[in-house]
Design a protein around this motif. Structure first.
Motif, PDB file in Angstrom:
ATOM      1  N   GLY A 151     -10.053 -26.449   4.750  1.00 21.27           N
ATOM      2  CA  GLY A 151      -9.051 -27.140   3.952  1.00 21.27           C
ATOM      3  C   GLY A 151      -7.740 -27.248   4.697  1.00 21.27           C
ATOM      4  N   GLU A 208      -3.919 -30.069   5.262  1.00 19.19           N
ATOM      5  CA  GLU A 208      -3.416 -31.441   5.230  1.00 19.19           C
ATOM      6  C   GLU A 208      -4.245 -32.354   6.121  1.00 19.19           C
ATOM      7  N   THR A 214      -7.360 -32.097   6.678  1.00 15.41           N
ATOM      8  CA  THR A 214      -8.598 -32.365   5.943  1.00 15.41           C
ATOM      9  C   THR A 214      -8.374 -33.456   4.911  1.00 15.41           C
ATOM     10  N   ARG A 215      -7.265 -33.382   4.208  1.00 12.72           N
ATOM     11  CA  ARG A 215      -6.964 -34.414   3.212  1.00 12.72           C
ATOM     12  C   ARG A 215      -6.856 -35.780   3.881  1.00 12.72           C
ATOM     13  N   SER A 216      -6.177 -35.838   5.007  1.00 14.85           N
ATOM     14  CA  SER A 216      -6.035 -37.096   5.735  1.00 14.85           C
ATOM     15  C   SER A 216      -7.388 -37.609   6.205  1.00 14.85           C
ATOM     16  N   ILE A 256     -10.247 -37.078   4.734  1.00 11.11           N
ATOM     17  CA  ILE A 256     -10.956 -37.577   3.549  1.00 11.11           C
ATOM     18  C   ILE A 256     -10.481 -38.984   3.211  1.00 11.11           C
ATOM     19  N   HIS A 265     -11.524 -31.060  -4.676  1.00 11.20           N
ATOM     20  CA  HIS A 265     -10.315 -30.222  -4.673  1.00 11.20           C
ATOM     21  C   HIS A 265      -9.053 -31.067  -4.535  1.00 11.20           C
ATOM     22  N   TYR A 266      -9.112 -32.062  -3.671  1.00  7.72           N
ATOM     23  CA  TYR A 266      -7.936 -32.895  -3.413  1.00  7.72           C
ATOM     24  C   TYR A 266      -7.805 -34.082  -4.360  1.00  7.72           C
ATOM     25  N   PHE A 267      -8.938 -34.579  -4.873  1.00  9.93           N
ATOM     26  CA  PHE A 267      -8.902 -35.804  -5.686  1.00  9.93           C
ATOM     27  C   PHE A 267      -9.759 -35.632  -6.929  1.00  9.93           C
ATOM     28  N   LEU A 271      -9.129 -41.216  -5.710  1.00 13.79           N
ATOM     29  CA  LEU A 271      -9.223 -41.373  -4.261  1.00 13.79           C
ATOM     30  C   LEU A 271      -8.957 -42.824  -3.866  1.00 13.79           C
ATOM     31  N   GLU A 304      -5.316 -43.608  -3.922  1.00 15.21           N
ATOM     32  CA  GLU A 304      -4.659 -43.098  -2.714  1.00 15.21           C
ATOM     33  C   GLU A 304      -4.896 -44.029  -1.532  1.00 15.21           C
TER      34      GLU A 304
END
Length: 203
Positions: free
Chosen positions: A9, A11, A13-15, A17, A51-53, A59, A62
């Motif tokens: 996990g 930032e 990882t979020r990018s 995704i 977890h993020y969305f 998603l 975003e």
């Protein structure tokens, strides 16, 4: 050498995704994209996507840089009295797009949709499933009458077309009469027409 395997996990990882989702949506459209496929493309555990969305629609919001989640906006419309559905829909629409940032995003979204079929397909499928279908359900749950020979889906789509047309004239073409009008003025003019589409008068 960097370790292989799924990303932890963070930032980055979020990018990853979001980047993977952009690829999946472009290739498969909104309806054909799954969160599991996005996770596979990003090289992460599917649980990290959740977890993020909070679901595929968030998603997509975003990825497309929408100013607000349409699901939240439909909830606002659903909370309105049946007699005020048209005015509420107009005010919610303008509240999303009328800020300077919203105007830029609206113009960019429709410019991209006009230039790229895959972009247009993503927006079309998303609006159909996450916005129009939800509004149709809201109207039905409000107890609005459905007359024989009339399609509620068509009426809602025509109302959406009027809103989108207003947005194009206000934010893209910038016709002075529409671009310079106040939100209250536009709501007063659009509200009755949208109300007629959503809740047609009974005979």
């Amino acid at each position: 050498m960097s370790p292989r395997g799924r990303r932890p996990g963070g930032e980055d990882t979020r990018s990853a995704i979001v980047a993977a989702a952009r690829t999946e949506f472009a290739q498969r459209g909104y309806d054909g994209t799954s969160l599991r496929a996005v996770a596979r493309e990003a090289g992460v555990d599917p649980k990290l996507v959740h977890h993020y969305f909070d679901g595929k629609s968030e998603l997509f919001v975003e990825v497309m840089a929408f100013p607000a989640n349409p699901a939240v906006l439909v909830e606002r419309i659903a909370a309105a009295p049946r007699s005020e559905l048209g005015a509420t829909l107009a005010r919610v629409f303008l509240a999303v797009w009328d800020s300077p940032e919203g105007r830029e995003r609206f113009a960019a979204m429709f410019a991209a949709a006009a230039a790229h079929e895959e972009h247009a397909r993503m927006v079309r499928e998303f609006v159909g499933r996450e916005v129009l279908h939800r509004v149709v359900d809201t109207v039905r749950e409000s107890g609005a009458p459905e007359r024989e020979g009339e399609s509620l889906e068509v009426r809602v789509a025509l109302g959406a077309a009027q809103l989108i047309g207003t947005g194009l004239l206000r934010y893209v073409v910038k016709v002075p009469a529409v671009a310079d009008a106040s939100v209250d003025e536009l709501v007063a003019l659009l509200g009755p027409s949208l109300q007629h589409h959503l809740v047609p008068p009974t005979d």
